[in-house]
Design a protein around this motif. Structure first.
Motif, short mmCIF file in Angstrom:
data_model
loop_
_atom_site.label_atom_id
_atom_site.label_comp_id
_atom_site.label_asym_id
_atom_site.label_seq_id
_atom_site.Cartn_x
_atom_site.Cartn_y
_atom_site.Cartn_z
N MET A 82 -81.85 -79.76 43.88
CA MET A 82 -81.55 -79.91 45.32
C MET A 82 -82.19 -78.78 46.13
SD MET A 82 -77.68 -81.40 45.46
CE MET A 82 -76.88 -80.64 44.08
N ASP A 83 -82.09 -77.54 45.60
CA ASP A 83 -82.68 -76.40 46.32
C ASP A 83 -84.20 -76.59 46.44
OD1 ASP A 83 -80.17 -75.31 46.36
OD2 ASP A 83 -80.53 -73.86 44.74
N ASN A 86 -84.97 -79.32 48.97
CA ASN A 86 -84.68 -78.83 50.34
C ASN A 86 -85.77 -77.87 50.80
OD1 ASN A 86 -82.33 -80.23 50.97
ND2 ASN A 86 -81.04 -78.79 49.86
N GLU A 91 -85.14 -82.51 52.73
CA GLU A 91 -83.68 -82.38 52.84
C GLU A 91 -82.92 -83.51 52.13
OE1 GLU A 91 -80.57 -81.66 56.41
OE2 GLU A 91 -82.64 -82.16 56.91
N VAL A 92 -82.00 -83.13 51.25
CA VAL A 92 -81.32 -84.13 50.43
C VAL A 92 -79.90 -84.39 50.93
CG1 VAL A 92 -82.65 -83.56 48.36
CG2 VAL A 92 -80.44 -82.42 48.76
N PRO A 102 -83.39 -87.76 48.77
CA PRO A 102 -83.90 -87.15 50.00
C PRO A 102 -83.46 -88.02 51.17
CG PRO A 102 -85.71 -88.03 48.66
CD PRO A 102 -84.44 -88.35 47.94
N LYS A 103 -83.23 -87.41 52.35
CA LYS A 103 -82.74 -88.20 53.49
C LYS A 103 -83.67 -89.36 53.82
CE LYS A 103 -79.46 -85.32 55.84
NZ LYS A 103 -79.26 -84.17 56.69
#
Ligand code: FAD
Length: 389
Positions: A82-83, A86, A91-92, A102-103
Motif C-alpha cells: 500500500m505504501d 501510494n 492512492e489506494v 488503487p482508487k
C-alpha cells in the motif's frame, strides 16, 4: 564503476527487483521479451487491480503455500504494498472485505508512474529482448540486433509462470533450465469446465452469491458465475488444487443456515405450493440456486431432512480445470529446495529468482501480486548485497 545487475522479465516481480537494486546504487538493465512491460499486470487491472489484502498478518500468511514465503512477506507485505502504491501516486483504498485497490481501479497509471520512476533511477529498459540461457553470469539474449551476450555481476530472473502466454508468461524459459530444479507447471486459480444441460441456458452469466463450496478438503466461500464453459469466479478459483485431484465440487447453497434450521423451515406445511415455490418461500432460494440444485441432484427428495441434506451437500461431479493457459496463475516452476534463503539458485551463484516463476500458490484477491512484489524486493535486495559484498 557501478556493479551491473541484469533483470530478466518486466512484470511486477522483475520491476520491483530492478527498483530495489537501482536504489541500492547498482546499474540495472532489464530484458523483457515482449514489446511492452507489465502486460499481465495491466490485464490484472482490467476488472479492478486487487493489489493486496489488508488483514491480520497471520491470516494473510495462511493463504500461501510456499515454505520461505512467510519470512519474505513479513518483510514486505500488505502495508508495504500500500505504501509503495501510494508513493507512486496510485492512492489506494481498502474495500469492505479488506481487498485493496488503487482508487482508479486500473493498473495503467501505476505502471506508467513506476516505469518513469525506474527511468529516474537510470534503469535501462529493453523490450523485445528474449533471454535464451545463462552462461554463469553472462545472459545470452535474443535482441532485435541479434543474439547478444550480456555480462552482469548479478542476475535476477522473473519470467513469470505459464498462463496467459500471449501476455509473456509462456513458461518457455524452463527449456533452458536444468530439469532437476523444476516442478512441472499446473493451473491454479482456474475456472472449471462443466457441460451444463440446456435447462441451465438462461442462467449463463448469472452470479451465484452467498454460497460455499469444497473440494479435496479445501473450502471456499464467495461468488461464482455460471458460464457456457463451466464455472468462473473467486469462489471456485481457490479450490483449484482440490478440483485437480478429485474432479468434484460440493456446494452448500445455504452456508449461513445449519442443517437443522433448513430442515425446520422445509417442514412447514407446503399447502398448494409447488416444491419450487416452497423452497423459494421458506428458504429464499434464488432461481439460479434452485436451477443449480436441480441440475446436480435431478429429482428433489420431498422429505425435509433429505432435502436439507442435498441443499447443504450438492455434489457436482465431472468438473475439470480449464486449460492451463486460461488460469489466473500457475503453480510449479523453480523448486524451493533449489533456492537458498535469499532466493539465489544454489547451483548458480549470483542468479536469483522472483515472482510466479517459483513454485508457490495463493488465491486471487491481492495475494498473488503481493507475493510477486515481495519476492521481487527480497531477491533484489539480496542480489544487491551479493554484488556489493
Ligand atoms: C486475468 C488476470 C487477472 C489477475 N488479477 C489479479 C489481481 O487482481 N490481483 C493479484 O494479486 N493478481 C492478479 N493476477 C495475477 C498477477 O497478474 C500475476 O501473479 C503477476 O503478474 C505475476 O508477476 P510476475 O512478475 O511474476 O510475472 P509476469 O507478470 O508474468 O511477468 C513476467 C515477464 O517476464 C517476461 N518473460 C518471459 N519469458 C521471458 C524471456 N525468455 N526473456 C525475457 N522476458 C521474458 C514476460 O514477457 C513478462 O513480461 C491476475 C492474472 C490474470 C491473468
Amino acid at each position: 564503476m557501478k556493479k551491473h545487475a541484469l533483470v530478466i522479465g518486466g512484470g511486477p516481480a522483475g520491476l520491483m527487483a530492478a527498483e530495489t537494486m537501482a536504489q541500492r546504487g547498482l546499474r540495472v538493465t532489464i530484458a523483457e521479451a515482449k514489446p511492452t512491460f507489465g502486460r499481465k499486470f495491466l490485464m490484472a487491472g482490467k476488472s479492478g487491480l486487487n493489489l493486496t489484502k489488508d488483514e491480520a498478518i497471520d491470516r494473510f500468511l495462511s493463504n500461501y503455500d510456499g515454505p520461505q514465503l512467510a519470512q519474505i512477506l513479513q518483510a514486505f507485505g500488505p502495508q508495504q504494498v500500500m505504501d509503495w502504491a501510494n508513493a507512486l501516486g496510485g492512492e489506494v483504498f481498502v474495500g469492505s472485505s479488506g481487498r485493496v485497490f488503487p482508487k482508479v481501479m486500473k493498473a495503467s497509471p501505476l505502471l506508467r508512474a513506476w516505469l518513469s520512476r525506474l527511468d529516474g533511477l537510470e534503469v535501462v529498459r529493453n523490450v523485445n529482448w528474449r533471454w535464451m540461457r545463462n552462461d554463469n553470469l553472462t545472459a545470452i539474449v535474443d535482441t532485435p540486433d541479434g543474439v547478444r551476450n550480456i555480462a552482469a555481476d548479478v542476475i535476477v530472473m522473473a519470467m513469470g509462470g505459464a498462463s496467459w502466454s500471449r501476455l509473456g508468461a509462456d513458461g518457455k524459459w524452463t527449456q533452458a533450465i536444468d530439469a532437476s530444479v523444476l516442478v512441472p507447471f499446473a493451473p491454479s486459480n482456474s475456472a472449471v469446465s462443466f457441460a451444463w444441460s440446456s435447462h441451465m441456458d438462461k442462467f449463463m452469466g448469472h452470479p451465484v452469491k452467498s454460497i460455499s463450496m469444497s473440494s479435496g478438503g479445501m473450502t471456499s466461500q464467495g461468488e461464482i458465475v455460471l458460464s457456457k464453459k463451466g464455472i468462473e469466479g473467486g469462489g471456485i478459483y481457490s479450490l483449484s488444487c482440490g478440483i485437480r485431484e478429485t474432479g468434484e465440487v460440493t456446494f452448500d447453497l445455504l452456508p449461513d443456515w445449519d442443517r437443522a434450521k433448513v430442515t425446520a423451515a422445509l417442514s412447514r406445511p407446503m399447502g398448494r405450493n409447488s416444491l419450487s415455490n416452497h423452497l423459494r418461500k421458506t428458504l429464499h432460494l434464488s432461481p439460479v440456486k434452485l436451477a443449480l440444485l436441480r441440475e446436480i441432484v435431478g429429482d428433489l427428495p420431498r422429505d425435509p431432512k433429505e432435502l436439507a441434506h442435498v441443499i447443504k451437500t450438492a455434489k457436482l461431479s465431472g468438473v475439470a480445470l480449464r486449460p492451463m493457459d486460461e488460469a489466473i496463475s500457475t503453480v510449479g516452476g523453480i523448486a524451493w529446495d533449489a533456492l537458498d534463503d535469499t532466493l539465489m539458485l544454489k547451483r548458480h551463484q549470483g542468479v536469483f529468482c522472483a515472482g510466479e516463476m517459483m513454485d508457490w500458490d495463493a488465491p486471487t484477491g491481492g495475494y498473488l501480486l503481493t507475493a510477486c512484489l515481495s519476492t521481487g524486493a527480497w531477491a533484489g535486495s539480496a542480489a544487491a548485497d551479493w554484488a556489493l559484498k
